[in-house]
Enzyme design. Sequence first.
Site, PDB file in Angstrom:
ATOM      1  N   SER A  63      -0.020   0.302  -2.116  1.00 16.90           N
ATOM      2  CA  SER A  63      -0.163  -1.255  -2.393  1.00 16.90           C
ATOM      3  C   SER A  63      -1.413  -1.465  -3.162  1.00 16.90           C
ATOM      4  CB  SER A  63      -0.211  -1.847  -0.979  1.00 16.90           C
ATOM      5  OG  SER A  63       0.696  -1.433  -0.109  1.00 16.90           O
ATOM      6  N   ARG A  87       1.877  10.444   2.846  1.00 14.00           N
ATOM      7  CA  ARG A  87       2.093  10.722   1.412  1.00 14.00           C
ATOM      8  C   ARG A  87       1.649  12.175   0.840  1.00 14.00           C
ATOM      9  NH1 ARG A  87      -0.006   5.005  -0.076  1.00 14.00           N
ATOM     10  NH2 ARG A  87      -1.416   5.637   1.682  1.00 14.00           N
ATOM     11  N   LYS A 128      -9.867  -9.118   6.864  1.00 20.07           N
ATOM     12  CA  LYS A 128      -9.318  -8.258   5.475  1.00 20.07           C
ATOM     13  C   LYS A 128      -8.946  -9.297   4.478  1.00 20.07           C
ATOM     14  CE  LYS A 128      -7.774  -3.597   7.062  1.00 20.07           C
ATOM     15  NZ  LYS A 128      -6.844  -2.757   7.119  1.00 20.07           N
ATOM     16  N   HIS A 173       7.470   2.047   1.120  1.00 16.29           N
ATOM     17  CA  HIS A 173       7.598   1.621   2.622  1.00 16.29           C
ATOM     18  C   HIS A 173       9.271   1.278   2.801  1.00 16.29           C
ATOM     19  CE1 HIS A 173       3.466  -0.338   1.728  1.00 16.29           C
ATOM     20  NE2 HIS A 173       3.352   0.675   2.639  1.00 16.29           N
TER      21      HIS A 173
HETATM   22  P1  ADP Z   1      -2.137   0.554   6.327  1.00 21.84           P
HETATM   23  O1  ADP Z   1      -3.023  -0.200   5.979  1.00 21.84           O
HETATM   24  O2  ADP Z   1      -2.014   0.066   7.866  1.00 21.84           O
HETATM   25  O3  ADP Z   1      -2.076   2.172   6.108  1.00 21.84           O
HETATM   26  P2  ADP Z   1       0.168   0.540   4.263  1.00 21.84           P
HETATM   27  O4  ADP Z   1       0.870  -0.914   4.084  1.00 21.84           O
HETATM   28  O5  ADP Z   1      -0.927   0.931   3.219  1.00 21.84           O
HETATM   29  O6  ADP Z   1      -0.974   0.158   5.619  1.00 21.84           O
HETATM   30  O7  ADP Z   1       0.933   1.517   4.943  1.00 21.84           O
HETATM   31  C1  ADP Z   1       1.854   1.325   6.041  1.00 21.84           C
HETATM   32  C2  ADP Z   1       2.312   2.820   6.334  1.00 21.84           C
HETATM   33  O8  ADP Z   1       3.195   3.064   5.348  1.00 21.84           O
HETATM   34  C3  ADP Z   1       1.264   3.739   6.597  1.00 21.84           C
HETATM   35  O9  ADP Z   1       1.998   4.931   7.492  1.00 21.84           O
HETATM   36  C4  ADP Z   1       1.331   4.382   5.084  1.00 21.84           C
HETATM   37  O10 ADP Z   1       0.814   5.801   5.054  1.00 21.84           O
HETATM   38  C5  ADP Z   1       2.853   4.374   4.830  1.00 21.84           C
HETATM   39  N1  ADP Z   1       2.988   4.428   3.199  1.00 21.84           N
HETATM   40  C6  ADP Z   1       2.338   3.829   2.312  1.00 21.84           C
HETATM   41  N2  ADP Z   1       2.813   3.857   1.061  1.00 21.84           N
HETATM   42  C7  ADP Z   1       3.850   4.755   1.443  1.00 21.84           C
HETATM   43  C8  ADP Z   1       4.779   5.315   0.549  1.00 21.84           C
HETATM   44  N3  ADP Z   1       4.613   5.538  -0.834  1.00 21.84           N
HETATM   45  N4  ADP Z   1       5.653   6.247   0.880  1.00 21.84           N
HETATM   46  C9  ADP Z   1       5.597   6.352   2.342  1.00 21.84           C
HETATM   47  N5  ADP Z   1       4.927   5.830   3.173  1.00 21.84           N
HETATM   48  C10 ADP Z   1       3.931   5.177   2.709  1.00 21.84           C
END
Ligand code: ADP
Length: 161
Positions: A127, A89, A40, A16
Amino acid sequence: MIAVYPGSFDPITLGHVDIIERISPCFHEVHVLVAQASEKNYMFKPEERVEFFKQALPNINNLKFHMSSGLTVDFAKKIGAQCIVRGLRVVSDFEYEMVMANMNKKLAPDIETFIVFANPQYNFVSSRLVKEVAAHQGDLSGLVPECVRIAFNEKYSKQKR
Ligand code: ADP
């Protein structure tokens, strides 16, 4: 141009952080929107998730942080954003992101979704998985910012007591 980068960020990872570092020079403002959906079960409170971002990215001046339980497009309209940024990803992310982008297009035709490919260094980082590694006292270096590593340590050392 104003962008919204929405997500659960429970907690933030270096994936992120990397996306924000790469997109912030491309926009006048980037508004990070931390989800606080009541249905959630998050590990970290929205305020903590915002605080992690602030600690991990202290030097980017065009970043703003918000918490919301509503629709991303409604938030984007409210602040006058023209686009939503999401990270991609692996192929398995694609279907979810495409459906979400199409739904958002239907709800708000003037707002575009921009997809940014994950840095290959972080394309296996999520995450969900870092929580699993942390729960088993695995090594989090290179996966999460230092502030998140400390927060996990505190959480799990409290549980042991
Ligand atoms: P959500 O529950 O909305 O998917 P996340 O926190 O998992 O929330 O992810 C938020 C955004 O960041 C999403 O678009 C996800 O694809 C992206 N994302 C998550 N992990 C990574 C990573 N390692 N590299 C790049 N983008 C990521």
